[in-house]
Design an enzyme around this catalytic site. Structure first.
Site, PDB file in Angstrom:
ATOM      1  N   LEU A   1       0.867  -1.171   0.000  1.00  0.00           N
ATOM      2  CA  LEU A   1       0.000   0.000   0.000  1.00  0.00           C
ATOM      3  C   LEU A   1       0.903   1.219   0.000  1.00  0.00           C
ATOM      4  O   LEU A   1       1.939   1.235   0.673  1.00  0.00           O
ATOM      5  CB  LEU A   1      -0.902   0.040   1.248  1.00  0.00           C
ATOM      6  CG  LEU A   1      -2.155  -0.840   1.277  1.00  0.00           C
ATOM      7  CD1 LEU A   1      -2.891  -0.633   2.592  1.00  0.00           C
ATOM      8  CD2 LEU A   1      -3.070  -0.551   0.098  1.00  0.00           C
ATOM      9  N   ASP A   2       0.508   2.250  -0.734  1.00  0.00           N
ATOM     10  CA  ASP A   2       1.272   3.485  -0.726  1.00  0.00           C
ATOM     11  C   ASP A   2       1.348   4.040   0.687  1.00  0.00           C
ATOM     12  O   ASP A   2       0.438   3.849   1.500  1.00  0.00           O
ATOM     13  CB  ASP A   2       0.619   4.536  -1.627  1.00  0.00           C
ATOM     14  CG  ASP A   2       0.591   4.116  -3.083  1.00  0.00           C
ATOM     15  OD1 ASP A   2       1.409   3.257  -3.468  1.00  0.00           O
ATOM     16  OD2 ASP A   2      -0.237   4.657  -3.826  1.00  0.00           O
ATOM     17  N   ARG A   3       2.413   4.753   0.959  1.00  0.00           N
ATOM     18  CA  ARG A   3       2.607   5.323   2.293  1.00  0.00           C
ATOM     19  C   ARG A   3       1.401   6.130   2.780  1.00  0.00           C
ATOM     20  O   ARG A   3       0.968   5.969   3.922  1.00  0.00           O
ATOM     21  CB  ARG A   3       3.862   6.187   2.292  1.00  0.00           C
ATOM     22  CG  ARG A   3       4.141   6.882   3.609  1.00  0.00           C
ATOM     23  CD  ARG A   3       5.428   7.663   3.559  1.00  0.00           C
ATOM     24  NE  ARG A   3       5.758   8.248   4.843  1.00  0.00           N
ATOM     25  CZ  ARG A   3       6.911   8.816   5.136  1.00  0.00           C
ATOM     26  NH1 ARG A   3       7.855   8.885   4.213  1.00  0.00           N
ATOM     27  NH2 ARG A   3       7.147   9.314   6.322  1.00  0.00           N
TER      28      ARG A   3
ATOM     29  N   THR B   1      -1.710   5.891   2.010  1.00  0.00           N
ATOM     30  CA  THR B   1      -2.965   5.143   1.993  1.00  0.00           C
ATOM     31  C   THR B   1      -3.111   4.319   3.267  1.00  0.00           C
ATOM     32  O   THR B   1      -2.167   3.676   3.707  1.00  0.00           O
ATOM     33  CB  THR B   1      -3.011   4.203   0.772  1.00  0.00           C
ATOM     34  OG1 THR B   1      -2.817   4.964  -0.421  1.00  0.00           O
ATOM     35  CG2 THR B   1      -4.346   3.494   0.683  1.00  0.00           C
TER      36      THR B   1
ATOM     37  N   HIS C   1       0.465   3.290  -7.868  1.00  0.00           N
ATOM     38  CA  HIS C   1      -0.391   4.480  -7.782  1.00  0.00           C
ATOM     39  C   HIS C   1      -1.560   4.404  -8.774  1.00  0.00           C
ATOM     40  O   HIS C   1      -2.050   5.434  -9.235  1.00  0.00           O
ATOM     41  CB  HIS C   1       0.407   5.768  -8.041  1.00  0.00           C
ATOM     42  CG  HIS C   1       1.472   6.029  -7.042  1.00  0.00           C
ATOM     43  ND1 HIS C   1       2.408   7.030  -7.215  1.00  0.00           N
ATOM     44  CD2 HIS C   1       1.785   5.436  -5.864  1.00  0.00           C
ATOM     45  CE1 HIS C   1       3.242   7.037  -6.189  1.00  0.00           C
ATOM     46  NE2 HIS C   1       2.879   6.067  -5.355  1.00  0.00           N
TER      47      HIS C   1
END
Length: 258
Positions: A55-57, A59, A160
């Site tokens: 997961l993106d930072r 999110t 992303h």
């Protein structure tokens, strides 16, 4: 520091709620960071865990780890083979389409090569507008400001992807510093105390790598997004922490699996 919320745990794997702003593990792009989800979870459980997906930072939401490298590898293969269902909630600018499949090809963004040297890869995201709101304030050039609550189901796993697809379609996620619009980001930070990316991974479903059951996980939103939903009249869309484990032959969505 509060302990991580454990959504599900058995002898083979564990699922947790990743807080927004927390890196999953060490990377070359964040050499100065000292706090990581992987290490916090290891310390909390007092045992090794192995990451399965990312997961993106910025999110928040549900993440799964294996208790062995073999289990993590099997789960990672399920993600790669699109056997995992994923759902996200996002707050976006504008009145998003009622339902649509976004299929803009995306270049991989791994930070090692210039984007022009990287080929565009197929990417698909299904989106559905769950709700919308019109605020009687001028944020940009219009006399009113419109925003939507969108459910996004990524059918591929590009970096992303949801953020880039929604931005490309004209409905950037609020709080997205890279793909969004700063004037709306500032408005939500100042008016609603929501100074972060408003994207959360709220649902994950996958076949258990060791048992004949399908694990279905729902993850509640954090305090920031919960307060925002309540303020905007979207409380009816708030997810709850929950777990279902039907047999593998049951409980699959009719939507194309991710």
């Amino acid at each position: 520091m509060l302990p991580l919320t454990i959504l599900y745990q058995d002898d083979d794997l564990v699922a947790v709620h990743k807080p927004a702003g927390l890196l999953v593990h060490r990377s070359q792009l964040a050499r100065g960071e000292r706090e990581f989800l992987l290490q916090r979870l290891r310390n909390q459980l007092n045992r090794r865990v192995y990451p399965v997906h990312r997961l993106d930072r910025p999110t928040s939401g549900v993440m799964v780890f294996g208790f062995s490298s073999e289990v993590a590898a099997r789960l990672s293969a399920s993600f790669s083979e699109r056997q995992v269902e994923k759902r996200y909630l996002a707050v976006v600018r504008g009145v998003a389409p009622e339902q649509e499949r976004l299929d803009y090809p995306l270049r991989e963004e791994d930070g090692t090569r210039p984007k022009a040297q990287m080929p565009a890869m197929p990417a698909m995201t299904d989106i559905r507008r769950l709700d919308s709101v019109e605020l009687p304030v001028q944020v940009d050039r219009y006399p009113v400001a419109r925003y939507s609550l969108v459910e996004a189901r990524p059918l591929t796993g590009r970096r992303h992807q949801i953020r880039r697809h929604l931005s490309r379609r004209g409905y950037p996620i609020i709080g997205d510093a890279k793909h969004g619009k700063s004037i709306h980001n500032r408005f939500f930070a100042e008016r609603f105390a929501a100074p972060r990316l408003l994207l959360a991974a709220t649902w994950l479903a996958f076949d258990h790598p060791q048992q004949a059951k399908r694990v279905q996980l729902s993850c509640a939103l954090d305090d920031t997004m919960t307060a925002l939903f309540e303020h905007l009249g979207w409380a009816g869309h708030l997810p709850l922490d929950s777990v279902r484990t039907p047999p593998c032959s049951e409980g699959r969505s009719s939507i194309s699996p991710v």
